[in-house]
Design an enzyme around this catalytic site. Structure first.
Site, PDB file in Angstrom:
ATOM      1  N   HIS A 124       5.508  -3.627   5.077  1.00 39.33           N
ATOM      2  CA  HIS A 124       4.787  -4.905   5.070  1.00 39.33           C
ATOM      3  C   HIS A 124       4.129  -5.103   3.707  1.00 39.33           C
ATOM      4  O   HIS A 124       3.877  -4.141   2.982  1.00 39.33           O
ATOM      5  CB  HIS A 124       3.747  -4.942   6.193  1.00 39.33           C
ATOM      6  CG  HIS A 124       2.789  -3.803   6.147  1.00 39.33           C
ATOM      7  ND1 HIS A 124       3.062  -2.592   6.748  1.00 39.33           N
ATOM      8  CD2 HIS A 124       1.603  -3.657   5.528  1.00 39.33           C
ATOM      9  CE1 HIS A 124       2.051  -1.758   6.524  1.00 39.33           C
ATOM     10  NE2 HIS A 124       1.162  -2.376   5.779  1.00 39.33           N
TER      11      HIS A 124
ATOM     12  N   SER B   9      -1.355   2.306   6.161  1.00 39.35           N
ATOM     13  CA  SER B   9      -1.872   2.879   7.415  1.00 39.35           C
ATOM     14  C   SER B   9      -0.798   2.832   8.483  1.00 39.35           C
ATOM     15  O   SER B   9      -0.848   3.593   9.452  1.00 39.35           O
ATOM     16  CB  SER B   9      -3.073   2.085   7.931  1.00 39.35           C
ATOM     17  OG  SER B   9      -4.101   2.104   7.000  1.00 39.35           O
ATOM     18  N   TYR B  10       0.135   1.877   8.317  1.00 38.46           N
ATOM     19  CA  TYR B  10       1.154   1.662   9.359  1.00 38.46           C
ATOM     20  C   TYR B  10       2.530   1.736   8.716  1.00 38.46           C
ATOM     21  O   TYR B  10       2.784   1.045   7.713  1.00 38.46           O
ATOM     22  CB  TYR B  10       0.928   0.299  10.026  1.00 38.46           C
ATOM     23  CG  TYR B  10      -0.466   0.185  10.608  1.00 38.46           C
ATOM     24  CD1 TYR B  10      -0.787   0.801  11.816  1.00 38.46           C
ATOM     25  CD2 TYR B  10      -1.471  -0.475   9.916  1.00 38.46           C
ATOM     26  CE1 TYR B  10      -2.066   0.734  12.337  1.00 38.46           C
ATOM     27  CE2 TYR B  10      -2.763  -0.552  10.422  1.00 38.46           C
ATOM     28  CZ  TYR B  10      -3.052   0.062  11.637  1.00 38.46           C
ATOM     29  OH  TYR B  10      -4.316   0.002  12.148  1.00 38.46           O
TER      30      TYR B  10
ATOM     31  N   HIS C 258       1.086  -7.142   1.387  1.00 34.83           N
ATOM     32  CA  HIS C 258      -0.213  -7.819   1.425  1.00 34.83           C
ATOM     33  C   HIS C 258      -0.198  -9.001   0.461  1.00 34.83           C
ATOM     34  O   HIS C 258       0.327  -8.892  -0.647  1.00 34.83           O
ATOM     35  CB  HIS C 258      -1.327  -6.868   0.995  1.00 34.83           C
ATOM     36  CG  HIS C 258      -1.449  -5.658   1.868  1.00 34.83           C
ATOM     37  ND1 HIS C 258      -2.524  -5.437   2.688  1.00 34.83           N
ATOM     38  CD2 HIS C 258      -0.621  -4.602   2.046  1.00 34.83           C
ATOM     39  CE1 HIS C 258      -2.349  -4.295   3.346  1.00 34.83           C
ATOM     40  NE2 HIS C 258      -1.205  -3.765   2.962  1.00 34.83           N
TER      41      HIS C 258
ATOM     42  N   HIS D 149       0.828  -1.212   0.000  1.00 35.76           N
ATOM     43  CA  HIS D 149       0.000   0.000   0.000  1.00 35.76           C
ATOM     44  C   HIS D 149       0.860   1.258   0.000  1.00 35.76           C
ATOM     45  O   HIS D 149       1.815   1.360   0.769  1.00 35.76           O
ATOM     46  CB  HIS D 149      -0.879   0.052   1.257  1.00 35.76           C
ATOM     47  CG  HIS D 149      -2.128  -0.760   1.140  1.00 35.76           C
ATOM     48  ND1 HIS D 149      -2.898  -1.076   2.225  1.00 35.76           N
ATOM     49  CD2 HIS D 149      -2.737  -1.302   0.059  1.00 35.76           C
ATOM     50  CE1 HIS D 149      -3.944  -1.791   1.824  1.00 35.76           C
ATOM     51  NE2 HIS D 149      -3.861  -1.944   0.519  1.00 35.76           N
TER      52      HIS D 149
END
Ligand code: G7M
Length: 321
Positions: free
Chosen positions: A255, A250-251, A257, A246
């Site tokens: 990371h 959001s964080y 997905h 992403h």
């Protein structure tokens, strides 16, 4: 978790929290994903409860075969209308917590203002983020968003929580990552498979920190992810996996997905948010030595107008007023 007793205790306490939830207002709902985000309080502190109706488990053919008969007796089927060869009904399907639960719930408690903004209904804006805007607006915001807000990430990386869920781990502190079910997955419906791979290294907050020196590493992470997923979930093949990142996330701890292509991941898998990992690698490979990394490129994405980043950052750059 230290022991089964602790795990059981935590689980009872967590279920109790849902029972204590006091409704305040609906933040958002979506008829397509059949989900609703509700703001409330638990013990006078803000909480967000998300309820989502579960998908049918198409891989479980024996359960699907029973579908026409699992309505709870004839009184739970009502004909709505019919026309020629077409008939449509409403039905109450038998639900069972273990084999066919009706809904998946998620709870955020205590919920911060950032969470409430994120889960509320909001219009979105297109942000064409130049390297200059990244440096002056986003980078300082990212600094504020690290720390406590990603405690859940550190808990996973240190095996403090969700350790029994780990699908695969490469423990190397520089090259490694942990692959585990995303909280959005019900962990059963294969068509809705949703995993997240969280890297062990702490120096990459987002795509912006990726550069040409990361190419070989990203390629090996992607192939390790694919091998681990197809080995663990044999019903899924390489060509059925969507592996993406992403921007904006959001964080802010890197990371990746990993979802079944059949899964409709909503806004999270759409243009203006999701970038295929292999496309990121290809772009890095094509980048000149002078550009070197995403820090020096323009990236365009969608941003909710409730977000602090819009209100206090980009509204004055891209806003009407
Ligand atoms: O948008 P972004 O790329 O930052 O997405 C973060 C992902 O992490 C989302 O798909 C979330 O559903 C997932 N996620 C968030 N939290 C707080 C957790 C968590 O505590 N555990 C797990 N397993 N996934 C999470």
């Amino acid at each position: 978790m230290a022991s089964d007793e602790t795990a059981a205790g935590t689980s009872v306490a967590s279920v109790e929290l849902i029972r204590q939830f006091q409704f305040e207002r609906v933040l958002n709902h979506d008829t397509r994903s059949k989900s609703i985000n509700i703001l409330g309080t638990i013990d006078t502190t803000a909480a967000i409860l998300t309820a989502e109706k579960t998908a049918f488990s198409a891989h479980d053919e024996s359960a699907i075969a029973k579908l026409p008969t699992i309505a709870n007796g004839t009184s739970s089927i009502r004909l709505l209308d019919s026309n020629d060869i077409y008939r449509w009904y409403m039905a109450v399907l038998v639900q069972d917590l273990e084999t066919s639960p009706g809904a998946k719930l998620s709870l955020i408690w205590p919920a911060t203002k950032t969470h409430i903004d994120k889960y509320g209904k909001q219009r979105r804006k297109v942000i064409r983020e130049t390297p200059e805007l990244y440096r002056t607006v986003l980078a300082p915001y990212i600094e504020r968003m690290r720390g406590d807000r990603i405690q859940w990430v550190y808990n996973i990386l240190s095996h403090k929580v969700e350790a029994d869920r780990i699908v695969y781990e490469n423990p190397d502190p520089d090259q490694g990552f942990i692959l585990l079910p995303d909280l959005k997955w019900d962990r059963t419906t294969m068509d809705a498979l949703y995993l997240v791979a969280i890297v062990h290294r702490h120096d990459i907050a987002s795509v912006r920190d990726l550069n040409k020196s990361h190419i070989a590493w990203l390629k090996s992470v992607e192939s390790e992810i694919i091998q681990a997923v197809t080995r663990t979930y044999t019903a899924i093949s390489v060509a059925e996996l969507r592996v993406y990142v992403h921007y904006l996330p959001s964080y802010y701890h890197f990371h990746i997905h990993v979802t079944n292509v059949e899964h409709d991941a909503g806004d999270g898998a759409t243009v203006g948010k999701a970038i295929m990992l292999s496309d990121l690698v290809a772009r890095l490979e094509e980048m000149s030595e002078e550009v070197y990394g995403f820090e020096n490129t323009t990236l365009t994405y969608l941003l909710g107008e409730n977000s602090e980043l819009w209100r206090e950052g980009y509204a004055s750059v891209f806003g009407e007023g």
